[in-house]
Design a protein around this motif. Structure first.
Motif, PDB file in Angstrom:
ATOM      1  N   GLY A  26       0.781  -1.228   0.000  1.00 41.01           N
ATOM      2  CA  GLY A  26       0.000   0.000   0.000  1.00 41.01           C
ATOM      3  C   GLY A  26       0.810   1.274   0.000  1.00 41.01           C
ATOM      4  N   LEU A  27       2.125   1.167   0.231  1.00 38.92           N
ATOM      5  CA  LEU A  27       2.947   2.377   0.200  1.00 38.92           C
ATOM      6  C   LEU A  27       2.901   3.041  -1.173  1.00 38.92           C
ATOM      7  N   LEU A  28       2.852   2.211  -2.229  1.00 33.88           N
ATOM      8  CA  LEU A  28       2.849   2.747  -3.594  1.00 33.88           C
ATOM      9  C   LEU A  28       1.415   2.959  -4.088  1.00 33.88           C
ATOM     10  N   THR A  29       0.627   3.554  -3.214  1.00 36.41           N
ATOM     11  CA  THR A  29      -0.720   4.006  -3.566  1.00 36.41           C
ATOM     12  C   THR A  29      -0.826   5.454  -3.100  1.00 36.41           C
ATOM     13  N   GLY A  30      -1.971   6.039  -3.254  1.00 37.29           N
ATOM     14  CA  GLY A  30      -2.132   7.421  -2.812  1.00 37.29           C
ATOM     15  C   GLY A  30      -2.314   7.581  -1.319  1.00 37.29           C
ATOM     16  N   LYS A  31      -2.349   6.469  -0.579  1.00 38.96           N
ATOM     17  CA  LYS A  31      -2.700   6.524   0.843  1.00 38.96           C
ATOM     18  C   LYS A  31      -1.677   7.273   1.689  1.00 38.96           C
ATOM     19  N   TYR A  32      -0.388   7.201   1.309  1.00 45.47           N
ATOM     20  CA  TYR A  32       0.667   7.725   2.189  1.00 45.47           C
ATOM     21  C   TYR A  32       1.315   9.007   1.647  1.00 45.47           C
ATOM     22  N   LEU A  33       0.648   9.684   0.753  1.00 45.05           N
ATOM     23  CA  LEU A  33       1.245  10.879   0.146  1.00 45.05           C
ATOM     24  C   LEU A  33       1.372  12.039   1.124  1.00 45.05           C
ATOM     25  N   LYS A  34       0.648  11.976   2.234  1.00 40.99           N
ATOM     26  CA  LYS A  34       0.749  13.024   3.250  1.00 40.99           C
ATOM     27  C   LYS A  34       1.184  12.461   4.601  1.00 40.99           C
ATOM     28  N   GLY A  35       1.793  11.267   4.585  1.00 42.74           N
ATOM     29  CA  GLY A  35       2.197  10.631   5.829  1.00 42.74           C
ATOM     30  C   GLY A  35       1.356   9.404   6.113  1.00 42.74           C
ATOM     31  N   VAL A  36       1.215   9.073   7.401  1.00 42.06           N
ATOM     32  CA  VAL A  36       0.522   7.848   7.803  1.00 42.06           C
ATOM     33  C   VAL A  36      -0.891   8.183   8.270  1.00 42.06           C
ATOM     34  N   PRO A  37      -1.916   7.839   7.494  1.00 43.40           N
ATOM     35  CA  PRO A  37      -3.291   8.081   7.945  1.00 43.40           C
ATOM     36  C   PRO A  37      -3.702   7.104   9.041  1.00 43.40           C
ATOM     37  N   ASP A  38      -4.669   7.508   9.842  1.00 45.43           N
ATOM     38  CA  ASP A  38      -5.077   6.712  11.005  1.00 45.43           C
ATOM     39  C   ASP A  38      -5.631   5.350  10.625  1.00 45.43           C
ATOM     40  N   ASP A  39      -6.249   5.240   9.449  1.00 41.91           N
ATOM     41  CA  ASP A  39      -6.896   3.984   9.072  1.00 41.91           C
ATOM     42  C   ASP A  39      -6.005   3.098   8.208  1.00 41.91           C
ATOM     43  N   SER A  40      -4.714   3.361   8.177  1.00 36.96           N
ATOM     44  CA  SER A  40      -3.805   2.630   7.277  1.00 36.96           C
ATOM     45  C   SER A  40      -3.186   1.420   7.959  1.00 36.96           C
ATOM     46  N   ARG A  41      -2.632   0.532   7.137  1.00 36.12           N
ATOM     47  CA  ARG A  41      -1.943  -0.647   7.658  1.00 36.12           C
ATOM     48  C   ARG A  41      -0.731  -0.250   8.485  1.00 36.12           C
ATOM     49  N   ALA A  42      -0.010   0.790   8.050  1.00 39.77           N
ATOM     50  CA  ALA A  42       1.161   1.243   8.796  1.00 39.77           C
ATOM     51  C   ALA A  42       0.782   1.758  10.173  1.00 39.77           C
ATOM     52  N   GLY A  64       8.655   3.340   9.185  1.00 38.73           N
ATOM     53  CA  GLY A  64       9.279   3.282   7.863  1.00 38.73           C
ATOM     54  C   GLY A  64       8.784   4.350   6.907  1.00 38.73           C
ATOM     55  N   VAL A  65       7.688   5.001   7.267  1.00 37.82           N
ATOM     56  CA  VAL A  65       7.131   6.044   6.398  1.00 37.82           C
ATOM     57  C   VAL A  65       7.779   7.373   6.792  1.00 37.82           C
ATOM     58  N   THR A  66       8.998   7.555   6.334  1.00 32.39           N
ATOM     59  CA  THR A  66       9.803   8.726   6.693  1.00 32.39           C
ATOM     60  C   THR A  66       9.473   9.901   5.776  1.00 32.39           C
ATOM     61  N   PRO A  67       9.864  11.117   6.178  1.00 32.40           N
ATOM     62  CA  PRO A  67       9.678  12.269   5.284  1.00 32.40           C
ATOM     63  C   PRO A  67      10.354  12.077   3.928  1.00 32.40           C
ATOM     64  N   GLU A  68      11.509  11.400   3.910  1.00 33.33           N
ATOM     65  CA  GLU A  68      12.213  11.152   2.652  1.00 33.33           C
ATOM     66  C   GLU A  68      11.401  10.231   1.747  1.00 33.33           C
ATOM     67  N   LEU A  69      10.790   9.218   2.350  1.00 34.94           N
ATOM     68  CA  LEU A  69       9.963   8.305   1.557  1.00 34.94           C
ATOM     69  C   LEU A  69       8.727   9.026   1.027  1.00 34.94           C
ATOM     70  N   VAL A  70       8.091   9.814   1.860  1.00 32.84           N
ATOM     71  CA  VAL A  70       6.903  10.550   1.418  1.00 32.84           C
ATOM     72  C   VAL A  70       7.248  11.465   0.250  1.00 32.84           C
ATOM     73  N   ALA A  71       8.419  12.096   0.295  1.00 35.13           N
ATOM     74  CA  ALA A  71       8.834  12.965  -0.813  1.00 35.13           C
ATOM     75  C   ALA A  71       8.995  12.163  -2.097  1.00 35.13           C
ATOM     76  N   LYS A  72       9.544  10.947  -2.003  1.00 35.64           N
ATOM     77  CA  LYS A  72       9.673  10.088  -3.187  1.00 35.64           C
ATOM     78  C   LYS A  72       8.299   9.699  -3.725  1.00 35.64           C
ATOM     79  N   LEU A  73       7.402   9.345  -2.814  1.00 33.41           N
ATOM     80  CA  LEU A  73       6.057   8.959  -3.244  1.00 33.41           C
ATOM     81  C   LEU A  73       5.359  10.116  -3.951  1.00 33.41           C
ATOM     82  N   GLN A  74       5.544  11.313  -3.447  1.00 31.45           N
ATOM     83  CA  GLN A  74       4.922  12.484  -4.078  1.00 31.45           C
ATOM     84  C   GLN A  74       5.503  12.730  -5.467  1.00 31.45           C
ATOM     85  N   ALA A  75       6.813  12.526  -5.613  1.00 30.89           N
ATOM     86  CA  ALA A  75       7.436  12.710  -6.934  1.00 30.89           C
ATOM     87  C   ALA A  75       6.955  11.651  -7.916  1.00 30.89           C
ATOM     88  N   LEU A  76       6.820  10.417  -7.449  1.00 31.99           N
ATOM     89  CA  LEU A  76       6.302   9.346  -8.307  1.00 31.99           C
ATOM     90  C   LEU A  76       4.849   9.605  -8.677  1.00 31.99           C
TER      91      LEU A  76
END
Length: 328
Positions: A227-243, A253-265
């Protein structure tokens, strides 16, 4: 109501040959790891399986301990198969696995002949089948001789309880050894199921090369990185997420660096008219050595979004380069 599959189902899917075998698989297959267990909605699971088949997904992938509780995904699949798919059995590829813990004691885990054969017998009963199309050893077992594990797989094929055999998460050298042992007994290794996605690319360090040379198919699991490579984590970790539940996916594992990569992708995906999940599937299917991408789904809508990845054109060299720059 009697299930009648869509007449155009085979026009809606592209199929790829699994290595140098005679078996074609859909470019996207459906895995029942999550959301098909005893704690989940039977009707939603049934609706997802029906929709998948209506869209040309002929391959359903299970394991003995999928649930929860263990075994319940196979039990639910067996109920749905009996209700909807039994007349269509020869149009389906059904796979299951053993290799992780399933029952207490020394004979319910790993890679012994006793465990693998007993586990498949139990799986067939739960699903109401006389055979599966593919049976996998689910993970390497350093404490059991590889010859014993492969001999068990060969025996299962000779019994007629599986048409083909595969392995999962084996490193390149052990994959070569396993294929050689099976070949010496007259059974081909059909397919390898590794974890592979944009964020976990270990298979590119020799495994894909080995599979290409051996003529063995590749069906990556977790192509959306749980689920990381979906739109769910584009703003961090939502309350209803698996993470957020800190289960198989950790919030740490959902670091600011990872979120920035997800946003670029995600920005690349939007330019292509795709969701991030669709881009991730298009990316993993860019390699001809990949036979099929094994997805999970929570709802019919989520399943449709993933399958819609096949409507887009392939990635251009420029787009692949841009993605590589983001992932570097």
């Amino acid at each position: 109501m009697t299930y009648l599959p869509a007449d155009d189902r085979y026009d809606r899917m592209t199929y790829r040959r699994s290595g140098r075998s005679g078996l074609d698989l859909p470019e996207i297959s459906l895995g029942l790891w999550q959301n098909f267990g005893g704690i989940d909605s039977y009707e939603v699971a049934r609706a997802m399986l029906r929709r998948a088949f209506d869209r040309g997904v002929t391959h359903f992938d299970l394991a003995n301990n999928y649930g929860p509780p263990y075994g319940s995904a196979e039990e639910n699949f067996g109920r749905i198969f009996a209700a909807d798919f039994r007349p269509l059995r020869d149009e389906l590829v059904i796979s299951t696995k053993a290799g992780w813990d399933m029952w207490p004691g020394p004979y319910g885990d790993r890679g012994s002949r006793k465990y693998l054969i007993a586990s498949l017998d139990q799986s067939l009963k739960r699903m109401g089948l006389d055979h599966v199309d593919i049976f996998y050893h689910h993970r390497p077992d350093p404490n059991t001789p590889l010859e014993e594990t492969m001999a068990a797989l060969d025996h299962i094929v000779r019994q007629g309880k599986a048409l083909y055999v595969g392995i999962s998460q084996y490193k390149p050298e052990k994959t070569r050894e396993a294929a050689a042992i099976l070949a010496g007994m007259g059974t081909r290794l059909l397919i390898h199921q590794p974890k592979y996605n944009m964020l976990d690319r270990w298979v590119e360090d020799g495994l894909l090369d080995a599979l290409g040379e051996l003529g063995v198919g590749c069906i990556p699991f977790s192509p959306l990185a749980q689920g990381l490579l979906t739109g769910k984590y584009l703003k961090g970790v939502p309350d209803d997420s698996r993470a957020a539940r800190n289960g198989s996916l950790q919030a740490s594992g959902v670091t600011p660096e990872l979120v920035a990569k997800l946003q670029a992708l995600d920005a690349i995906a939007k330019r292509r008219g795709q969701s991030l999940a669709q881009l991730a599937l298009t990316w993993i299917l860019r390699d001809a050595r990949v036979t099929s991408a094994l997805i999970g789904a929570r709802t019919v809508e989520q399943l449709d979004d993933s399958l819609d990845a096949l409507k887009a054109g392939p990635l251009s060299g420029e787009e692949i380069g841009e993605i590589e720059a983001v992932l570097a």
